[in-house]
Design a protein around this motif. Structure first.
Motif, mmCIF file in Angstrom:
data_model
loop_
_atom_site.group_PDB
_atom_site.id
_atom_site.type_symbol
_atom_site.label_atom_id
_atom_site.label_comp_id
_atom_site.label_asym_id
_atom_site.label_seq_id
_atom_site.Cartn_x
_atom_site.Cartn_y
_atom_site.Cartn_z
ATOM 1 N N ALA A 1 25.958 -49.803 33.880
ATOM 2 C CA ALA A 1 24.714 -49.652 33.103
ATOM 3 C C ALA A 1 24.291 -48.181 33.046
ATOM 4 O O ALA A 1 23.947 -47.664 31.977
ATOM 5 N N TRP B 1 14.314 -46.078 34.478
ATOM 6 C CA TRP B 1 15.149 -46.909 33.612
ATOM 7 C C TRP B 1 15.920 -47.942 34.430
ATOM 8 O O TRP B 1 15.986 -49.118 34.066
ATOM 9 N N GLU C 1 13.492 -50.568 35.852
ATOM 10 C CA GLU C 1 12.971 -51.381 34.749
ATOM 11 C C GLU C 1 13.988 -52.413 34.254
ATOM 12 O O GLU C 1 13.625 -53.468 33.764
ATOM 13 N N ARG C 2 15.248 -52.114 34.396
ATOM 14 C CA ARG C 2 16.301 -53.023 33.936
ATOM 15 C C ARG C 2 16.907 -53.854 35.062
ATOM 16 O O ARG C 2 17.858 -54.583 34.870
ATOM 17 N N TRP D 1 18.376 -52.898 37.970
ATOM 18 C CA TRP D 1 19.573 -52.426 38.672
ATOM 19 C C TRP D 1 19.251 -51.699 39.961
ATOM 20 O O TRP D 1 20.145 -51.376 40.736
ATOM 21 N N GLU E 1 7.811 -51.211 37.415
ATOM 22 C CA GLU E 1 9.086 -51.452 36.737
ATOM 23 C C GLU E 1 9.863 -52.565 37.445
ATOM 24 O O GLU E 1 10.453 -53.432 36.808
ATOM 25 N N ALA F 1 11.015 -56.207 35.879
ATOM 26 C CA ALA F 1 12.416 -56.652 35.875
ATOM 27 C C ALA F 1 12.559 -57.993 36.579
ATOM 28 O O ALA F 1 13.289 -58.879 36.114
ATOM 29 N N LEU G 1 15.955 -59.685 35.104
ATOM 30 C CA LEU G 1 16.954 -58.725 34.618
ATOM 31 C C LEU G 1 17.818 -58.213 35.762
ATOM 32 O O LEU G 1 17.367 -58.132 36.911
#
Length: 150
Positions: A65, A102, A105-106, A108, A123, A127, A132
């Motif tokens: 990612a 980022w 937020e996703r 990971w 974040e 997620a 996510l």
């Protein structure tokens, strides 16, 4: 993440800008310098998670990612300190995207509260609510996973 940090020495860079090689979900090599992203803790490269009753390579997915986000673009890092592995603990951006934010937020990476002061907690909550990344199943906290592998 290494727990020992030290101030920036006079001869060490305070900013690092250049092409990046992604090592794992929170570590890079930028312009020849080892960089650890500040404020987050991503799943480790060889860490697996569980989703739908099956094991999956979440550590490799986190790396992929980040690698996809960066692509061939230039990464700019503000060095905050250096860790015990001599990596520059940094706030890094590609274009107008803060990499730590980022990733959290996703889904990971986790907010590494003891270092970030909760900077990425919102974040992380988002997620988790959206299921996510690692929040799409079960995972071991990366810090605990590392400790169990020592």
């Amino acid at each position: 993440m290494a727990t020992f940090t030290r101030p920036i020495a006079a001869e060490e860079p305070r900013t690092i800008v250049g092409q990046a090689f992604v090592i794992d979900g929170d570590s890079l090599k930028v312009a020849g310098h080892g960089v650890r992203l500040w404020g987050i803790d991503a799943v480790e490269l060889h860490q697996t998670c569980e989703r739908g009753g099956k094991s999956w390579d979440c550590g490799r997915s986190a790396k992929r990612a980040l690698k996809t986000l960066i692509g061939r673009r230039v990464v700019a890092c503000e060095v905050l300190t250096y860790d015990s592995y001599s990596r520059a603990v940094s706030r890094c951006r590609v274009a107008d995207i803060e990499l730590s934010s980022w990733l959290a937020e996703r889904g990971w990476a986790l907010d590494y509260r003891r270092y970030s002061g909760g900077r990425f907690a919102a974040e992380q909550r988002s997620a988790r609510a959206k299921q996510l990344g690692i929040w799409s199943g079960r995972f071991e906290n990366p810090e605990h996973w590392r400790r169990s592998k020592r």
